[in-house]
Write a protein that holds these residues in place. Structure first.
Motif, PDB file in Angstrom:
ATOM      1  N   ASP A 223       0.834  -1.209   0.000  1.00 32.06           N
ATOM      2  CA  ASP A 223       0.000   0.000   0.000  1.00 32.06           C
ATOM      3  C   ASP A 223       0.866   1.256   0.000  1.00 32.06           C
ATOM      4  O   ASP A 223       0.544   2.250  -0.674  1.00 32.06           O
ATOM      5  N   ILE A 224       1.962   1.207   0.772  1.00 31.16           N
ATOM      6  CA  ILE A 224       2.881   2.358   0.801  1.00 31.16           C
ATOM      7  C   ILE A 224       3.463   2.597  -0.589  1.00 31.16           C
ATOM      8  O   ILE A 224       3.528   3.737  -1.074  1.00 31.16           O
ATOM      9  N   THR A 227       0.713   3.934  -2.893  1.00 30.48           N
ATOM     10  CA  THR A 227       0.380   5.329  -2.562  1.00 30.48           C
ATOM     11  C   THR A 227       1.483   6.269  -3.018  1.00 30.48           C
ATOM     12  O   THR A 227       1.217   7.345  -3.573  1.00 30.48           O
ATOM     13  N   SER A 230       1.258   6.865  -6.617  1.00 30.66           N
ATOM     14  CA  SER A 230       0.075   7.607  -7.055  1.00 30.66           C
ATOM     15  C   SER A 230       0.174   9.096  -6.739  1.00 30.66           C
ATOM     16  O   SER A 230      -0.603   9.886  -7.265  1.00 30.66           O
ATOM     17  N   ILE A 231       1.107   9.471  -5.870  1.00 30.95           N
ATOM     18  CA  ILE A 231       1.249  10.882  -5.499  1.00 30.95           C
ATOM     19  C   ILE A 231       1.986  11.625  -6.609  1.00 30.95           C
ATOM     20  O   ILE A 231       3.033  11.182  -7.089  1.00 30.95           O
ATOM     21  N   SER A 237      -2.894  14.345  -1.896  1.00 34.92           N
ATOM     22  CA  SER A 237      -3.951  14.029  -0.933  1.00 34.92           C
ATOM     23  C   SER A 237      -4.059  12.540  -0.619  1.00 34.92           C
ATOM     24  O   SER A 237      -4.745  12.175   0.333  1.00 34.92           O
ATOM     25  N   ARG A 238      -3.414  11.688  -1.415  1.00 35.58           N
ATOM     26  CA  ARG A 238      -3.554  10.249  -1.183  1.00 35.58           C
ATOM     27  C   ARG A 238      -2.870   9.848   0.117  1.00 35.58           C
ATOM     28  O   ARG A 238      -1.792  10.346   0.444  1.00 35.58           O
ATOM     29  N   ARG A 239      -3.501   8.900   0.852  1.00 30.25           N
ATOM     30  CA  ARG A 239      -2.933   8.388   2.095  1.00 30.25           C
ATOM     31  C   ARG A 239      -3.015   6.862   2.083  1.00 30.25           C
ATOM     32  O   ARG A 239      -3.841   6.270   1.395  1.00 30.25           O
ATOM     33  N   ILE A 240      -2.165   6.243   2.870  1.00 31.63           N
ATOM     34  CA  ILE A 240      -2.141   4.790   2.953  1.00 31.63           C
ATOM     35  C   ILE A 240      -3.321   4.320   3.790  1.00 31.63           C
ATOM     36  O   ILE A 240      -3.520   4.811   4.903  1.00 31.63           O
ATOM     37  N   PRO A 241      -4.146   3.399   3.288  1.00 26.50           N
ATOM     38  CA  PRO A 241      -5.271   2.918   4.097  1.00 26.50           C
ATOM     39  C   PRO A 241      -4.786   2.227   5.354  1.00 26.50           C
ATOM     40  O   PRO A 241      -3.812   1.475   5.323  1.00 26.50           O
ATOM     41  N   ASN A 259       1.946   8.351   6.834  1.00 25.06           N
ATOM     42  CA  ASN A 259       0.814   9.262   6.592  1.00 25.06           C
ATOM     43  C   ASN A 259       1.064  10.630   7.214  1.00 25.06           C
ATOM     44  O   ASN A 259       0.723  11.661   6.623  1.00 25.06           O
ATOM     45  N   LEU A 262       3.398  12.446   5.013  1.00 26.84           N
ATOM     46  CA  LEU A 262       2.696  12.958   3.837  1.00 26.84           C
ATOM     47  C   LEU A 262       1.864  14.182   4.192  1.00 26.84           C
ATOM     48  O   LEU A 262       1.757  15.122   3.384  1.00 26.84           O
TER      49      LEU A 262
END
Length: 499
Positions: A223-224, A227, A230-231, A237-241, A259, A262
């Protein structure tokens, strides 16, 4: 179609290293888990097998020693237990001893007379020791009890040889009890092989379980990675769930830390963009003014030159002040903006009041002084109160009343500036603390409209806020409210009202 294939070829090398990295990490986790399980099972199997073998060996030795006692008792008595008569010869002793004693599995009894094999028990044996010349030479002529080991064609043999003699018989006999040790240990070896097989199956199950567990452990890392990819420079604005995290969850802590990082990066970029946007927007007007006057400047007219120089100097001073204010607002969102320290609020209130009384010919009044201690940045609080007092002086007629006070209650310290000016209209309260905003009531300010924004930023940096209490025609009271111990502001905190 060619362009599509090209893009796909470019995308594949970018994702391949990520898959290889995750696969490598997963393989490492599985390899270490399997190594630990293998070592644990190997040690357990080896120790269990060794202890079991030692137990079998001890049982064989004990059985052989018991045979010695039985043979010794039989020969010493000289009586045949089956007839109750004395033995007539050594051969009879050997025959009765071997017949009378029941051999255990993998045990064999043998009798020798004058170095020659004579008798043996009926139990089957892996090899015929009676036909083994080397074994016969080893045991057939002993003159005292002897025990030892012999490597036969069937493996290790543990034996005890006991000499037998009678006074009335000149012949010399030997009775031998022998254990085929390797065959006796075969059950233990079968158990060890069974444990090894079960261990191999366990390792396969652990490998499958480790594959699943490693995948779940590495999911936040994927996920990291996703993310981070994708930034972009336009979307931070994207954050790791983050799933529900238990105390002590290192992966969850890593996700929270990334997070938070970020958040800081997004905030820093937002501050930079806002500074650039504000500077570009507000500096355009004075630059246009200066450029316009310089283009029409009549250098042969001293009055025109002097007037233009005065205008340029004034605009440059305004731009310098505007840039300084914008830089201050940008710094207010950084951790090092405040230098909090223990402060005597009463002494700070008196010091600030002495400074603001020089802002204009007004009726300056010190209404109340809070007698308490607080942890805050005295210079920033002074800056905020001076800005409020300067704002009040601009919107108050000469001789008008401006009151300053400090209060402490409920863990908060409040610094208030109340004027007797025209007050603030309802529509202005919604925007007065925004950057470059100017109130529509009272006299117009020649500033850039950043003063109250700076006040709000200082209060927010302390973990506090700015409030406004005003009615049109009844004056206005601005209050800087901060905690007794300065705390970092909460994200998204807003101040109330504005002029």
């Amino acid at each position: 179609m060619t362009l599509s294939r090209s893009r796909r070829r470019q995308a594949e090398p970018a994702s391949a290293p990520r898959r290889r990295a995750l696969s490598t990490a997963r393989a490492r986790i599985i390899a270490w888990m399997l190594l630990l399980v293998f070592v644990a099972l190997a040690v357990l199997t080896l120790v269990t097998w060794r202890l079991s073998v030692d137990d079998v060996d001890a049982r064989m030795d004990e059985a052989l020693r018991s045979e010695i006692e039985e043979f010794t008792n039989l020969t010493q008595s000289g009586i045949d237990p089956s007839t109750g008569q004395a033995f007539s010869g050594v051969d009879q002793v050997l025959e009765v001893a071997i017949t009378y004693n029941l051999a255990r599995p993998n045990e064999k009894f043998l009798g020798y007379i004058d170095g020659t094999f004579a008798y043996q028990s009926r139990q089957q044996a892996p090899v015929l020791l009676a036909n083994d010349r080397a074994f016969t030479d080893l045991v057939a002529t002993v003159d005292r009890p002897k025990e030892g080991f012999y490597e036969s064609a069937a493996g290790e043999v543990r034996y005890i040889a006991v000499p037998v003699s009678l006074a009335q018989d000149p012949r010399r006999g030997v009775i031998v009890a022998a254990y085929f040790a390797d065959q006796e240990r075969e059950d233990v070896n079968d158990i060890a092989r069974l444990m090894a097989g079960a261990g191999a199956a366990t390792i396969l199950l652990v490998a499958a379980g480790a594959w699943v567990v490693a995948g779940r452990i590495l999911r936040p890392l994927r996920d990291i990675t996703a993310t981070a990819r994708s930034i972009t420079d336009t979307d931070l604005s994207r954050r790791i769930p983050q799933a529900s995290r238990r105390p002590g969850d290192e992966i969850g802590e890593l996700v929270d830390t990334v997070n938070a990082m970020l958040d800081r990066v997004e905030n820093a970029v937002a501050v930079q963009r806002r500074f650039v946007d504000d500077a570009g927007h507000e500096l355009r007007t004075p630059i246009t003014i200066v450029r316009g006057h310089l283009e029409v400047l009549d250098t042969s007219d001293p009055d025109d030159v002097a007037g233009t120089l005065a205008l340029v100097e004034d605009e440059l001073m305004r731009m310098n002040r505007m840039v300084s204010d914008l830089l201050l607002l940008a710094k207010s969102e950084q951790p090092e903006f405040l230098r909090a320290e223990p402060v005597d609020v009463a002494a700070l209130t008196s010091s600030v009041f002495d400074k603001i009384t020089g802002l204009g010919e007004r009726e300056w009044v010190l209404d109340h002084v809070a007698d308490t201690e607080a942890v805050l940045d005295p210079q920033r609080i002074t800056q905020a109160v001076v800005a409020l007092a300067d704002n009040a002086a601009r919107h108050t007629e000469v001789g008008g009343r401006i009151a300053f006070s400090s209060h402490s209650s409920g863990g908060m310290v409040r610094f208030s500036v109340k004027d007797s000016g025209p007050g603030v209209s309802a529509e202005d309260r919604e925007r007065i603390f925004e950057r470059f905003a100017r109130g529509g009531s009272g006299r117009r300010s020649e500033g850039a409209g950043l003063g109250l924004s700076i006040v709000r930023a200082i209060a927010a940096a302390h973990g506090g806020r700015v409030t406004l209490d005003s009615e049109p025609g009844q004056g206005a009271m601005f209050t800087v409210e901060v905690p007794v111990v300065a705390a970092p502001p909460h994200p998204g905190r807003h101040t109330e009202g504005g002029r």
